[in-house]
Every structure is written in C-alpha cells, then in structure tokens.
Design a protein around this motif. Structure first.
Motif, PDB file in Angstrom:
ATOM      1  N   ARG A 195      35.610 -17.244 -14.915  1.00 59.06           N
ATOM      2  CA  ARG A 195      35.209 -15.757 -14.942  1.00 59.06           C
ATOM      3  C   ARG A 195      34.186 -15.252 -13.818  1.00 59.06           C
ATOM      4  NH1 ARG A 195      38.388 -12.701 -17.841  1.00 59.06           N
ATOM      5  NH2 ARG A 195      39.099 -13.757 -19.584  1.00 59.06           N
ATOM      6  N   GLY A 196      34.402 -14.039 -13.501  1.00 62.42           N
ATOM      7  CA  GLY A 196      33.834 -13.629 -12.274  1.00 62.42           C
ATOM      8  C   GLY A 196      32.208 -13.393 -12.467  1.00 62.42           C
ATOM      9  N   ARG A 197      31.468 -14.013 -11.656  1.00 61.14           N
ATOM     10  CA  ARG A 197      29.873 -13.789 -11.860  1.00 61.14           C
ATOM     11  C   ARG A 197      29.405 -12.448 -12.054  1.00 61.14           C
ATOM     12  NH1 ARG A 197      28.986 -18.675  -7.541  1.00 61.14           N
ATOM     13  NH2 ARG A 197      29.535 -20.332  -9.126  1.00 61.14           N
ATOM     14  N   SER A 198      29.958 -11.443 -11.212  1.00 60.87           N
ATOM     15  CA  SER A 198      29.488 -10.302 -11.206  1.00 60.87           C
ATOM     16  C   SER A 198      30.276  -9.135 -12.115  1.00 60.87           C
ATOM     17  CB  SER A 198      29.287  -9.719  -9.822  1.00 60.87           C
ATOM     18  OG  SER A 198      30.705  -9.677  -9.262  1.00 60.87           O
ATOM     19  N   ASP A 199      31.387 -10.012 -12.231  1.00 63.80           N
ATOM     20  CA  ASP A 199      32.551  -9.077 -13.392  1.00 63.80           C
ATOM     21  C   ASP A 199      33.211 -10.012 -14.364  1.00 63.80           C
ATOM     22  OD1 ASP A 199      34.119  -7.277 -14.520  1.00 63.80           O
ATOM     23  OD2 ASP A 199      34.904  -6.282 -12.907  1.00 63.80           O
ATOM     24  N   ALA A 200      32.924 -10.136 -15.421  1.00 68.64           N
ATOM     25  CA  ALA A 200      33.471 -11.078 -16.347  1.00 68.64           C
ATOM     26  C   ALA A 200      34.930 -10.827 -16.571  1.00 68.64           C
ATOM     27  CB  ALA A 200      32.714 -11.147 -17.814  1.00 68.64           C
ATOM     28  N   ARG A 201      35.362  -9.320 -16.536  1.00 67.30           N
ATOM     29  CA  ARG A 201      36.839  -9.121 -16.560  1.00 67.30           C
ATOM     30  C   ARG A 201      37.526  -9.818 -15.329  1.00 67.30           C
ATOM     31  NH1 ARG A 201      36.348  -2.894 -16.101  1.00 67.30           N
ATOM     32  NH2 ARG A 201      34.937  -3.705 -14.514  1.00 67.30           N
ATOM     33  N   CYS A 202      36.899 -10.226 -14.481  1.00 67.38           N
ATOM     34  CA  CYS A 202      37.835 -10.833 -13.098  1.00 67.38           C
ATOM     35  C   CYS A 202      37.899 -12.173 -13.256  1.00 67.38           C
ATOM     36  CB  CYS A 202      36.959 -10.402 -11.919  1.00 67.38           C
ATOM     37  SG  CYS A 202      37.721 -11.106 -10.213  1.00 67.38           S
ATOM     38  N   PRO A 228      40.355 -13.766   2.951  1.00 65.30           N
ATOM     39  CA  PRO A 228      39.381 -13.287   3.725  1.00 65.30           C
ATOM     40  C   PRO A 228      37.923 -13.360   3.024  1.00 65.30           C
ATOM     41  CG  PRO A 228      41.092 -11.878   4.003  1.00 65.30           C
ATOM     42  CD  PRO A 228      41.558 -12.874   2.740  1.00 65.30           C
ATOM     43  N   GLY A 229      36.872 -13.729   3.585  1.00 64.99           N
ATOM     44  CA  GLY A 229      35.427 -13.304   2.956  1.00 64.99           C
ATOM     45  C   GLY A 229      34.899 -14.255   1.836  1.00 64.99           C
ATOM     46  N   ARG A 230      35.835 -14.946   1.022  1.00 63.27           N
ATOM     47  CA  ARG A 230      35.625 -15.648   0.255  1.00 63.27           C
ATOM     48  C   ARG A 230      36.293 -16.848  -0.093  1.00 63.27           C
ATOM     49  NH1 ARG A 230      37.288 -10.599  -2.969  1.00 63.27           N
ATOM     50  NH2 ARG A 230      39.043 -11.457  -4.140  1.00 63.27           N
ATOM     51  N   ALA A 231      35.914 -17.669  -1.100  1.00 58.73           N
ATOM     52  CA  ALA A 231      36.786 -19.142  -1.303  1.00 58.73           C
ATOM     53  C   ALA A 231      37.607 -18.871  -2.690  1.00 58.73           C
ATOM     54  CB  ALA A 231      35.497 -20.163  -1.389  1.00 58.73           C
ATOM     55  N   TRP A 232      37.766 -17.634  -3.248  1.00 55.40           N
ATOM     56  CA  TRP A 232      38.678 -17.793  -4.234  1.00 55.40           C
ATOM     57  C   TRP A 232      39.438 -16.342  -4.215  1.00 55.40           C
ATOM     58  CZ3 TRP A 232      37.415 -12.980  -6.844  1.00 55.40           C
ATOM     59  CH2 TRP A 232      36.252 -12.506  -6.641  1.00 55.40           C
ATOM     60  N   ALA A 233      40.257 -16.089  -5.171  1.00 55.00           N
ATOM     61  CA  ALA A 233      41.164 -14.849  -4.973  1.00 55.00           C
ATOM     62  C   ALA A 233      41.639 -14.658  -6.624  1.00 55.00           C
ATOM     63  CB  ALA A 233      42.474 -15.020  -4.232  1.00 55.00           C
ATOM     64  N   THR A 234      42.037 -13.435  -6.947  1.00 58.73           N
ATOM     65  CA  THR A 234      42.373 -13.065  -8.304  1.00 58.73           C
ATOM     66  C   THR A 234      44.100 -13.122  -8.403  1.00 58.73           C
ATOM     67  OG1 THR A 234      42.712 -10.789  -7.689  1.00 58.73           O
ATOM     68  CG2 THR A 234      40.719 -11.518  -8.386  1.00 58.73           C
TER      69      THR A 234
END
Length: 146
Positions: free
Chosen positions: A86-93, A48-54
C-alpha cells in the motif's frame, strides 16, 4: 518519396528489431521467466524517479489492459518476483516493487540486452537517417488558404 536506400535501411531495421526481440525472449526464458515477466520487471526497475510502479502505469508501459497486467503482477507475486505494498502517502495506491531475486534477474538479462543493443547502433543510425531524405510537402501558411 522513399528511395531504394531508405527501404533497405527500414527493412534492415525491422529485421534486426525482430532478431533482438527473439534474443530478448530467449534471454528471459534462459533465466526461467517468461518474456512478459521480464518486461514487467524491467519496467518496474526502469520506472522514472522511483523504485516502484502501479498496475496502471505498468499497463501503459506494456501496452496491455489493466486486467491483463494485474494478472501478470499476480503471477510474478506468486513466483516471488514482486511484492505489492500500500502506498505510504496514499493508501489507495498499490506499489509494485521488485524482490531482490527479481532485481538480480533484471540485472543479468539487461546486461545481455545492453551488449546486443550496442551492436545495433549502426542499424539505428541508418534507420533514423532513412527519413532524412524523404521529400515532405511544403507547409501551407494558414493565412494563404482560400
């Protein structure tokens, strides 16, 4: 209490659900991927809400361990089905994203699933109405308890 019609409806639902799961597994294998890979791809595509997941989010969707899901992601990555970023807003993600090939696979397999689910509509309605006639004990008001 459940009566015979409710047991019949629930039995039919479980039977049809098992048929659907076997169909789903065969559809994935026919496209050259495992059922687990298809589910992972489906959950990324349908997140839901985006084109990716963790990995953690996918583990929850798959009802699997984090380690097992990470291993599945690695196999999908080796097979060219997902990429990790790597996440754009959070590199840990770490974002798990589908490749164009994976999006095409999911689209083809999901199209078959949608047709099979449409045929099960009557079974879903019967199973959900099976619980309607269950006699439930009356609720007790907390103030009336001794």
């Amino acid at each position: 209490m459940l009566g015979k019609p409710q047991y019949v409806a629930l039995s039919e639902f479980r039977f049809r659900l098992a048929q659907f799961l076997h169909f789903s597994e065969a559809a994935a294998r026919a496209e050259g991927i495992t059922p687990a890979q298809y589910l992972l791809l489906l959950h990324v595509q349908g997140f839901p809400g985006r084109a990716w997941a963790t990995v953690g989010e996918l583990a929850g969707r798959l009802q699997a361990s984090h380690q097992g899901t990470a291993a599945l992601v690695q196999r999908c990555e080796r097979n060219g089905l997902v990429v990790k970023r790597r996440g754009r807003s959070d590199a840990r993600c770490v974002e798990i994203r589908l490749t164009p090939r994976a999006r095409s696979l999911v689209r083809r397999i999901a199209r078959c699933h949608a047709q099979a689910l449409a045929q099960m509509d009557v079974v879903f309605r019967a199973a959900s109405s099976a619980g309607d006639s269950v006699t439930r004990p009356p609720r007790r008001n907390a103030r009336n308890l001794d």
